[in-house]
Design a protein around this motif. Sequence first.
Motif, PDB file in Angstrom:
ATOM      1  N   VAL A   6       0.838  -1.198   0.000  1.00 49.51           N
ATOM      2  CA  VAL A   6       0.000   0.000   0.000  1.00 49.51           C
ATOM      3  C   VAL A   6       0.874   1.249   0.000  1.00 49.51           C
ATOM      4  O   VAL A   6       1.797   1.361   0.803  1.00 49.51           O
ATOM      5  CB  VAL A   6      -0.933   0.006   1.239  1.00 49.51           C
ATOM      6  CG1 VAL A   6      -1.610   1.356   1.402  1.00 49.51           C
ATOM      7  CG2 VAL A   6      -1.970  -1.085   1.115  1.00 49.51           C
ATOM      8  N   ILE A   7       0.588   2.161  -0.905  1.00 43.98           N
ATOM      9  CA  ILE A   7       1.400   3.376  -1.023  1.00 43.98           C
ATOM     10  C   ILE A   7       0.514   4.617  -1.029  1.00 43.98           C
ATOM     11  O   ILE A   7      -0.263   4.823  -1.965  1.00 43.98           O
ATOM     12  CB  ILE A   7       2.231   3.337  -2.316  1.00 43.98           C
ATOM     13  CG1 ILE A   7       3.063   2.051  -2.352  1.00 43.98           C
ATOM     14  CG2 ILE A   7       3.131   4.557  -2.428  1.00 43.98           C
ATOM     15  CD1 ILE A   7       3.500   1.669  -3.719  1.00 43.98           C
ATOM     16  N   PRO A   8       0.587   5.436   0.028  1.00 43.02           N
ATOM     17  CA  PRO A   8      -0.170   6.689   0.024  1.00 43.02           C
ATOM     18  C   PRO A   8       0.584   7.726  -0.807  1.00 43.02           C
ATOM     19  O   PRO A   8       1.808   7.822  -0.709  1.00 43.02           O
ATOM     20  CB  PRO A   8      -0.179   7.105   1.499  1.00 43.02           C
ATOM     21  CG  PRO A   8       1.039   6.489   2.080  1.00 43.02           C
ATOM     22  CD  PRO A   8       1.373   5.272   1.273  1.00 43.02           C
ATOM     23  N   CYS A   9      -0.134   8.465  -1.643  1.00 38.72           N
ATOM     24  CA  CYS A   9       0.558   9.459  -2.479  1.00 38.72           C
ATOM     25  C   CYS A   9      -0.174  10.781  -2.446  1.00 38.72           C
ATOM     26  O   CYS A   9      -1.385  10.835  -2.661  1.00 38.72           O
ATOM     27  CB  CYS A   9       0.594   9.081  -3.941  1.00 38.72           C
ATOM     28  SG  CYS A   9       0.771   7.385  -4.269  1.00 38.72           S
ATOM     29  N   ILE A  35      -0.303  -4.074  -5.925  1.00 37.11           N
ATOM     30  CA  ILE A  35       0.168  -2.777  -5.442  1.00 37.11           C
ATOM     31  C   ILE A  35      -1.059  -1.877  -5.369  1.00 37.11           C
ATOM     32  O   ILE A  35      -1.787  -1.751  -6.348  1.00 37.11           O
ATOM     33  CB  ILE A  35       1.217  -2.177  -6.404  1.00 37.11           C
ATOM     34  CG1 ILE A  35       2.432  -3.099  -6.508  1.00 37.11           C
ATOM     35  CG2 ILE A  35       1.640  -0.786  -5.929  1.00 37.11           C
ATOM     36  CD1 ILE A  35       3.484  -2.636  -7.511  1.00 37.11           C
ATOM     37  N   ILE A  36      -1.321  -1.313  -4.195  1.00 38.22           N
ATOM     38  CA  ILE A  36      -2.488  -0.434  -4.048  1.00 38.22           C
ATOM     39  C   ILE A  36      -2.010   0.996  -3.845  1.00 38.22           C
ATOM     40  O   ILE A  36      -1.373   1.315  -2.840  1.00 38.22           O
ATOM     41  CB  ILE A  36      -3.354  -0.859  -2.835  1.00 38.22           C
ATOM     42  CG1 ILE A  36      -3.720  -2.336  -2.935  1.00 38.22           C
ATOM     43  CG2 ILE A  36      -4.601   0.013  -2.738  1.00 38.22           C
ATOM     44  CD1 ILE A  36      -4.507  -2.865  -1.745  1.00 38.22           C
ATOM     45  N   PHE A  37      -2.305   1.848  -4.797  1.00 35.03           N
ATOM     46  CA  PHE A  37      -1.987   3.258  -4.640  1.00 35.03           C
ATOM     47  C   PHE A  37      -3.204   3.977  -4.067  1.00 35.03           C
ATOM     48  O   PHE A  37      -4.324   3.786  -4.538  1.00 35.03           O
ATOM     49  CB  PHE A  37      -1.651   3.885  -5.993  1.00 35.03           C
ATOM     50  CG  PHE A  37      -0.228   3.655  -6.408  1.00 35.03           C
ATOM     51  CD1 PHE A  37       0.798   4.335  -5.777  1.00 35.03           C
ATOM     52  CD2 PHE A  37       0.079   2.759  -7.428  1.00 35.03           C
ATOM     53  CE1 PHE A  37       2.124   4.129  -6.156  1.00 35.03           C
ATOM     54  CE2 PHE A  37       1.401   2.541  -7.800  1.00 35.03           C
ATOM     55  CZ  PHE A  37       2.427   3.229  -7.170  1.00 35.03           C
ATOM     56  N   VAL A  38      -2.974   4.786  -3.053  1.00 31.46           N
ATOM     57  CA  VAL A  38      -4.067   5.599  -2.539  1.00 31.46           C
ATOM     58  C   VAL A  38      -3.717   7.053  -2.825  1.00 31.46           C
ATOM     59  O   VAL A  38      -2.782   7.603  -2.247  1.00 31.46           O
ATOM     60  CB  VAL A  38      -4.279   5.379  -1.031  1.00 31.46           C
ATOM     61  CG1 VAL A  38      -5.522   6.121  -0.569  1.00 31.46           C
ATOM     62  CG2 VAL A  38      -4.397   3.899  -0.719  1.00 31.46           C
ATOM     63  N   ILE A  88       2.345  -4.636   3.079  1.00 25.74           N
ATOM     64  CA  ILE A  88       3.500  -3.785   3.351  1.00 25.74           C
ATOM     65  C   ILE A  88       3.127  -2.353   2.997  1.00 25.74           C
ATOM     66  O   ILE A  88       2.565  -2.110   1.927  1.00 25.74           O
ATOM     67  CB  ILE A  88       4.710  -4.241   2.512  1.00 25.74           C
ATOM     68  CG1 ILE A  88       5.145  -5.642   2.962  1.00 25.74           C
ATOM     69  CG2 ILE A  88       5.869  -3.256   2.636  1.00 25.74           C
ATOM     70  CD1 ILE A  88       6.098  -6.322   2.027  1.00 25.74           C
ATOM     71  N   THR A  89       3.372  -1.428   3.911  1.00 25.71           N
ATOM     72  CA  THR A  89       3.105  -0.028   3.583  1.00 25.71           C
ATOM     73  C   THR A  89       4.435   0.693   3.420  1.00 25.71           C
ATOM     74  O   THR A  89       5.366   0.461   4.180  1.00 25.71           O
ATOM     75  CB  THR A  89       2.312   0.670   4.703  1.00 25.71           C
ATOM     76  OG1 THR A  89       3.011   0.511   5.932  1.00 25.71           O
ATOM     77  CG2 THR A  89       0.937   0.079   4.861  1.00 25.71           C
TER      78      THR A  89
END
Length: 307
Positions: A6-9, A35-38, A88-89
């Motif tokens: 997880v990736i905060p953008c 892969i999860i983009f937020v 995994i963040t």
Amino acid sequence: MKISVVIPCYNEEQNIPILVKKLTEVLNKYSDYEIIFVDDGSTDATLERIKELVENGAKIKYLAFSRNFGQQKALKAGLDYSTGDCLITLDADLQHPPELVDAMIQKWQEGYDIVYTVRKEYPDASFLKRKTSWLFYKLLNKISEIEITPGTADFRLLDRKVIDILRELNETFIFLRGLVSWVGFRQYALEYTPQKRYSGKTKYSFKNMILLAITGITSFSTRPLHLATFLGLILAFLCILYGGYAVGITIFTDKTVPGWASLIVSVLFIGSIQLLILGIIGEYLGKLFIESKRRPQYIIKEKNCEK
Ligand code: UDP
Ligand code: MG
């Protein structure tokens, strides 16, 4: 075995393509991953970059917020939508080296439920940022029941058990670092040296850091409220002493008129203590007020996946 990342953008358009390239190199070793983009309400081309990658067939899910809700909410959203056996963040700016993912997964397979990371040095951070961060963790560990190693960030691996527990939490003010320590389970700390931010600039201004620190403290400790009682008691005791002295010199001597200085000092002192205590009480009351509305933690305007 499926791995979620997880990736905060928030305005990270330059970083997305290179991050995905590096991550897929690492993740291709494993049988299944996502892969999860937020996208936390970015105003640049972050979302477009992500969609381009999806069109080109990358295993990418995305959630786009209707506005900027903050990194903690973005992480929570990623957690809510993840389907992996572990998650995994990491940050979008490549400060968290994707190469460490292998080591994290290895520890997870050895049976740890949470693998968190502790940074060794911090080349990109200013002196002020390092010192305030250190001070914050010292303070938080002292006054709350949880223990967080100084230098931890939102770069960690969580097992599905832990994800399912965190998903249930609906508090408006989330401080994941605290919650992860609070849930317990078998935890392992990995050390790493953070990289320099690849492109763009930090989204954490001094003000944002203070706000996160206040959330961290007020979410995990009510001890600041005791300060009011404690200071009140000390002041009351001092007032009794001083009152006795004042009455004494009025009765037994005739030098009672001067005293402007002591008067003004004590008025200002007591006034400022009262404001401080009111502020502390207000902090908790305000949070209680917002929590009582039970609003959703975030609003998604666009996505390519379901829970
Ligand atoms: N971030 C976010 N929303 C925000 C602020 C930050 O999603 O309101 C993301 C940001 O895009 C990055 C991560 O959180 O992926 C960490 O932010 P940053 O690198 O700016 O913080 P720093 O490393 O300077 O503490
Ligand atoms: Mg960063």
